[in-house]
Design an enzyme around this catalytic site. Structure first.
Site, PDB file in Angstrom:
ATOM      1  N   ASP A   8      11.626 -10.015  26.736  1.00  0.00           N
ATOM      2  CA  ASP A   8      11.559 -10.245  28.172  1.00  0.00           C
ATOM      3  C   ASP A   8      12.534  -9.242  28.802  1.00  0.00           C
ATOM      4  O   ASP A   8      13.376  -8.669  28.110  1.00  0.00           O
ATOM      5  CB  ASP A   8      11.971 -11.690  28.485  1.00  0.00           C
ATOM      6  CG  ASP A   8      12.025 -11.978  29.976  1.00  0.00           C
ATOM      7  OD1 ASP A   8      11.086 -11.573  30.697  1.00  0.00           O
ATOM      8  OD2 ASP A   8      12.996 -12.605  30.421  1.00  0.00           O
ATOM      9  N   ASP A  10      14.216  -9.361  32.588  1.00  0.00           N
ATOM     10  CA  ASP A  10      15.292  -9.921  33.412  1.00  0.00           C
ATOM     11  C   ASP A  10      15.991 -11.076  32.696  1.00  0.00           C
ATOM     12  O   ASP A  10      15.355 -12.034  32.278  1.00  0.00           O
ATOM     13  CB  ASP A  10      14.740 -10.401  34.757  1.00  0.00           C
ATOM     14  CG  ASP A  10      14.089  -9.277  35.550  1.00  0.00           C
ATOM     15  OD1 ASP A  10      14.494  -8.108  35.374  1.00  0.00           O
ATOM     16  OD2 ASP A  10      13.176  -9.563  36.338  1.00  0.00           O
ATOM     17  N   SER A  17      18.491 -12.233  38.772  1.00  0.00           N
ATOM     18  CA  SER A  17      18.903 -12.774  40.058  1.00  0.00           C
ATOM     19  C   SER A  17      17.820 -13.712  40.561  1.00  0.00           C
ATOM     20  O   SER A  17      16.628 -13.396  40.462  1.00  0.00           O
ATOM     21  CB  SER A  17      19.089 -11.634  41.067  1.00  0.00           C
ATOM     22  OG  SER A  17      19.202 -12.149  42.378  1.00  0.00           O
ATOM     23  N   TYR A  20      15.560 -12.027  42.866  1.00  0.00           N
ATOM     24  CA  TYR A  20      14.758 -10.963  42.284  1.00  0.00           C
ATOM     25  C   TYR A  20      15.538  -9.644  42.206  1.00  0.00           C
ATOM     26  O   TYR A  20      16.388  -9.373  43.037  1.00  0.00           O
ATOM     27  CB  TYR A  20      13.439 -10.726  43.052  1.00  0.00           C
ATOM     28  CG  TYR A  20      12.523 -11.915  43.009  1.00  0.00           C
ATOM     29  CD1 TYR A  20      11.499 -11.998  42.077  1.00  0.00           C
ATOM     30  CD2 TYR A  20      12.696 -12.983  43.884  1.00  0.00           C
ATOM     31  CE1 TYR A  20      10.670 -13.105  42.021  1.00  0.00           C
ATOM     32  CE2 TYR A  20      11.886 -14.099  43.841  1.00  0.00           C
ATOM     33  CZ  TYR A  20      10.871 -14.155  42.907  1.00  0.00           C
ATOM     34  OH  TYR A  20      10.062 -15.258  42.846  1.00  0.00           O
ATOM     35  N   SER A  54       6.551 -11.116  39.691  1.00  0.00           N
ATOM     36  CA  SER A  54       5.859 -11.650  40.863  1.00  0.00           C
ATOM     37  C   SER A  54       6.436 -11.125  42.169  1.00  0.00           C
ATOM     38  O   SER A  54       5.836 -11.288  43.226  1.00  0.00           O
ATOM     39  CB  SER A  54       5.889 -13.186  40.858  1.00  0.00           C
ATOM     40  OG  SER A  54       7.209 -13.655  41.063  1.00  0.00           O
TER      41      SER A  54
END
Length: 186
Positions: A8, A10, A17, A20, A54
């Site tokens: 993954d 982030d 965060s 984002y 997203s």
């Protein structure tokens, strides 16, 4: 024999965060993460990244900004002697009901389709959230949860897939993966 690991982004490779990561400047590597990627690369692993993004669908950043972040990530890994072989991302919002957004296994299945000679059951996948682990397991991969990013929150909620390995960070995950690979007999 080819070896593969799926990460993954982030919270595993870079700081996460709740607002984002929207710009190349906001994309900052976690301590030791790029060295861990280099360690995996040097041990003969192809390193692939599977990430929900997203923020694209939400309009927080555009594809150019995302490409800049991924270029920075790849270049910084290269500077440490590592490489990122493939990056797959889901640009959809949770409401799109797509097959690529984790916890659905689409991103993992696409990566695995590029490696037809690799048994998914020998592929470790490293994430910091339950949806990372669920997507990995749904694709037949071995789940590792890091405590960085949302990892501690994920642990406290419980309900982890069976046989999830929990480690402090990506460096610890890399050491586990390399050790496991080197001690396994075919």
């Amino acid at each position: 024999m080819m070896k593969l690991v799926i990460l993954d982004r982030d919270g595993v490779i870079n700081y996460d965060s709740d607002d984002y990561i929207k710009t190349v400047d906001e994309w900052q590597p976690l301590p030791g993460s790029l060295e861990a990627i280099a360690r995996l690369s040097k041990a003969g692993f192809d390193v692939c990244v599977a990430t929900n993004q997203s923020g694209l669908a939400r309009g927080y950043f555009d594809i150019t900004a995302l490409k800049q972040m991924h270029h920075k990530m790849s270049e910084l890994a290269k500077e440490q002697g590592g490489r990122i072989d493939k990056i797959e991302f889901c640009p959809h919002s949770p409401d799109d009901n797509c097959y690529c957004r984790k916890p659905q296994p689409g991103l993992y299945q696409h990566i695995l389709s590029c490696y037809p000679d690799i048994d998914p059951g020998k592929v470790f996948s490293v994430g910091d959230s339950l949806r990372d682990l669920e997507a990995a397991v749904a694709a037949g991969c071995l789940p590792i949860l890091v405590k960085t990013g949302k990892g501690e929150r994920t642990i406290s909620k419980g309900g982890l897939p069976e046989n999830t390995i929990i480690v402090d960070d990506l460096e610890a995950a890399a050491l586990h993966i390399i050790y496991h690979q080197n001690t396994r007999t075919e």
